[in-house]
Design a protein around this motif. Structure first.
Motif, mmCIF file in Angstrom:
data_model
loop_
_atom_site.group_PDB
_atom_site.id
_atom_site.type_symbol
_atom_site.label_atom_id
_atom_site.label_comp_id
_atom_site.label_asym_id
_atom_site.label_seq_id
_atom_site.Cartn_x
_atom_site.Cartn_y
_atom_site.Cartn_z
ATOM 1 N N UNK A 59 0.829 -1.204 0.000
ATOM 2 C CA UNK A 59 0.000 0.000 0.000
ATOM 3 C C UNK A 59 0.864 1.254 0.000
ATOM 4 N N UNK A 60 1.896 1.312 0.837
ATOM 5 C CA UNK A 60 2.726 2.514 0.901
ATOM 6 C C UNK A 60 3.935 2.242 1.783
ATOM 7 N N UNK A 61 4.942 3.106 1.636
ATOM 8 C CA UNK A 61 6.138 3.062 2.476
ATOM 9 C C UNK A 61 6.278 4.415 3.163
ATOM 10 N N UNK A 62 6.307 4.457 4.498
ATOM 11 C CA UNK A 62 6.518 5.738 5.186
ATOM 12 C C UNK A 62 7.974 6.184 5.093
ATOM 13 N N UNK A 63 8.213 7.416 5.450
ATOM 14 C CA UNK A 63 9.531 8.021 5.260
ATOM 15 C C UNK A 63 10.629 7.291 6.013
ATOM 16 N N UNK A 64 10.398 6.914 7.258
ATOM 17 C CA UNK A 64 11.486 6.303 8.020
ATOM 18 C C UNK A 64 11.887 4.955 7.429
ATOM 19 N N UNK A 65 10.922 4.212 6.904
ATOM 20 C CA UNK A 65 11.235 2.923 6.281
ATOM 21 C C UNK A 65 11.969 3.145 4.958
ATOM 22 N N UNK B 120 20.668 7.090 -8.180
ATOM 23 C CA UNK B 120 20.475 6.005 -9.137
ATOM 24 C C UNK B 120 19.593 4.894 -8.586
ATOM 25 N N UNK B 121 18.904 5.157 -7.474
ATOM 26 C CA UNK B 121 18.075 4.151 -6.799
ATOM 27 C C UNK B 121 16.666 4.692 -6.645
ATOM 28 N N UNK B 122 15.700 4.017 -7.253
ATOM 29 C CA UNK B 122 14.314 4.458 -7.208
ATOM 30 C C UNK B 122 13.418 3.310 -6.750
ATOM 31 N N UNK B 123 12.558 3.567 -5.758
ATOM 32 C CA UNK B 123 11.625 2.578 -5.217
ATOM 33 C C UNK B 123 10.203 3.041 -5.524
ATOM 34 N N UNK B 124 9.371 2.149 -6.047
ATOM 35 C CA UNK B 124 7.997 2.503 -6.396
ATOM 36 C C UNK B 124 7.048 1.443 -5.844
ATOM 37 N N UNK B 125 5.964 1.853 -5.199
ATOM 38 C CA UNK B 125 4.952 0.913 -4.722
ATOM 39 C C UNK B 125 3.739 0.950 -5.638
#
Length: 492
Positions: free
Chosen positions: A101-107, A126-131
């Motif tokens: 569902x989502x990733x909070x900032x601290x995680x 160069x690192x991108x995370x997408x939910x």
């Protein structure tokens, strides 16, 4: 799981995790990969292959009562993570996507710390995370959104949610490590866009998203397809609200594409903050339509070649609230409004929980005065990828496409839910009108809507918008801040 303190997500030892990887077969020498300008490695990880490894099965995506699957048998479609590493003359560029569902900032920041700083697997830009934002996925973290606010759970449940978060972080870091370190396949990249309409604008705005971006990786030696990255912009809420784990239409579309083409398919969410599946569009309909469109784009083969070198950049802006919470008088007025809400007869329970949180923050001098928003840009020959954190509404897609056209950029793929998802981000049109996504209604923009998104995400006020008649957006408005930062990143 006992021993993990509430509000203390980043302390404690990481938990061992079992994982079900699907790895493509390399068959490529390291020397041959090093010679190629572009080379790719990619892996799939079945996150819910064994639910028993997770201390919590509470699910995110809907409020305002606890919702969770009953056990391993309650999986309609597994949640997955995928990692694609594109080596540009030996330098890795990492795309990590997952059904959550989502990733909070601290995680998000902890995953970055481990991948970038601790292990040195990839540079930060160069690192991108997408939910994917599936609403039938596991709840992650305990900050924004706050499981107490959203679900009304107790501290033991929050500890268990944090235990699940630790397991998930271990799994994702291992997925990145594994994919970065294996020998890649020399490849060429090709981009095109399809058209599909499965949704409607639930906020009542004019925009309905129809773009289906498709990025195909081919073997550089023989041209055979290796993997496909694709996207759309619509809330993954096609599955009726229940307690079954499900990656929703996004996961179904990826599975259908993989079955039909025999290659790995990776879904990336777009500006879906105000987009929902249209009435009558089932999960099966949505998944099939998106899959059909992706396959059609590949079969018509009218791609633009995408080349290196990668030119990546990232920035972070602060989104301001609709009142200046650095002003003691404004904070005092805010406290009065929330005290009145708490005392009012008939106030809903989630609004009471939220009011107590805001009042505690005021008392403890921890009241936030803005919301951070990371933004990333990957510029390649023939394609620019723009990654926006949070639940961005569709107006930004329209505005940014116009900016790209004015700048003569060519193809622009806009991803949202990138890095961290901690709020909705509306433009002036939505913020002026009010509603669920932007957090106020009935002319009361000095307190958040009692059952709106700002309550679930735990923020005290709506975001700032431009005064009526001001166009272009005021510099201190959410639209003004976001558009300035994005335009600067996009400008050649």
């Amino acid at each position: 799981m006992a021993g993990i303190s509430r509000r203390n997500i980043l302390r404690g030892g990481m938990l061992a995790a079992t994982a079900l990887f699907t790895t493509r077969l390399a068959g490529t020498s390291a020397a041959r990969a090093a010679e190629a300008p572009l080379a790719v490695a990619y892996n799939e990880l079945e996150l819910t292959g064994d639910l028993r490894q997770f201390p919590s099965w509470w699910m995110g995506g809907y409020g305002w009562n606890p919702r969770g699957c009953a056990g391993p048998g309650d999986i309609a479609r597994h949640l997955k993570a995928h990692c694609m590493v594109i080596h540009d003359n030996g330098v890795p560029n990492v795309l990590l996507r997952l059904d959550i569902i989502s990733i909070p900032r601290d995680v998000h920041q902890e995953i970055r710390r481990r991948v970038v700083d601790e292990e040195g697997l990839v540079a930060a830009e160069d690192f991108m995370i997408v939910t994917s934002h599936t609403h039938n996925g596991l709840f992650v973290g305990d900050t924004h959104p706050d499981p107490v606010l959203v679900l009304g759970v107790n501290d033991a449940d929050v500890d268990a949610i944090n235990g699940t978060t630790f397991v998930l972080m271990d799994m994702l870091v291992e997925l990145v490590r594994r994919t970065v370190q294996e020998t890649p396949i020399p490849a060429t990249l090709w981009y095109d866009e399809g058209y599909e309409e499965i949704g409607f604008n639930r906020a009542g705005l004019d925009h309905v998203m129809t773009d289906v971006p498709v990025l195909l990786a081919r073997n550089a030696d023989d041209g055979t397809p290796l993997a496909v990255l694709f996207g759309y912009a619509c809330h993954p809420v096609a599955r009726p609200r229940d307690e079954k784990i499900d990656s929703d239409y996004a996961g179904l579309a990826a599975d259908l594409i993989a079955d039909r083409l025999g290659i790995m398919a990776l879904y990336f969410q777009g500006c879906a903050g105000d987009q929902n599946p249209a009435e009558g569009v089932t999960l099966a309909d949505a998944g099939r339509k998106i899959a059909d469109t992706v396959v059609e784009v590949i079969e018509r083969d009218q791609f633009t070649q995408v080349t290196g070198p990668f030119q990546n950049a990232m920035t972070e802006v602060e989104l301001l609230f609709n009142r200046d919470l650095t002003d003691p008088d404004e904070v005092a007025a805010l406290a009065e409004r929330y005290e009145a809400r708490l005392a009012a007869p008939g106030t809903q329970e989630q609004a009471k929980r939220h009011a107590r949180l805001v009042l505690d923050q005021i008392e403890n001098d921890t009241l936030p005065t803005s919301i951070p928003m990371p933004i990333q840009r990957w510029r390649l020959g023939g394609l620019t990828i723009l990654g926006l954190s949070h639940e961005v509404l569709s107006t930004y897609h329209v505005l940014l496409k116009d900016v790209a056209a004015d700048l003569g950029l060519g193809h622009l793929w806009i991803m949202a839910y990138v890095g961290e998802t901690q709020c909705y981000v509306g433009a002036d049109d939505a913020l002026r009108a009010g509603g669920y996504e932007v957090g106020w209604e009935n002319g009361e923009d000095d307190i958040v809507k009692h059952d709106g998104a700002s309550v679930s995400y735990g923020w005290p006020l709506p975001l700032r918008y431009s005064p009526d008649g001001v166009d272009p957006a005021a510099p201190d408005s959410a639209e003004g801040i976001v558009m300035k930062a994005c335009t600067e990143l996009l400008r050649p």
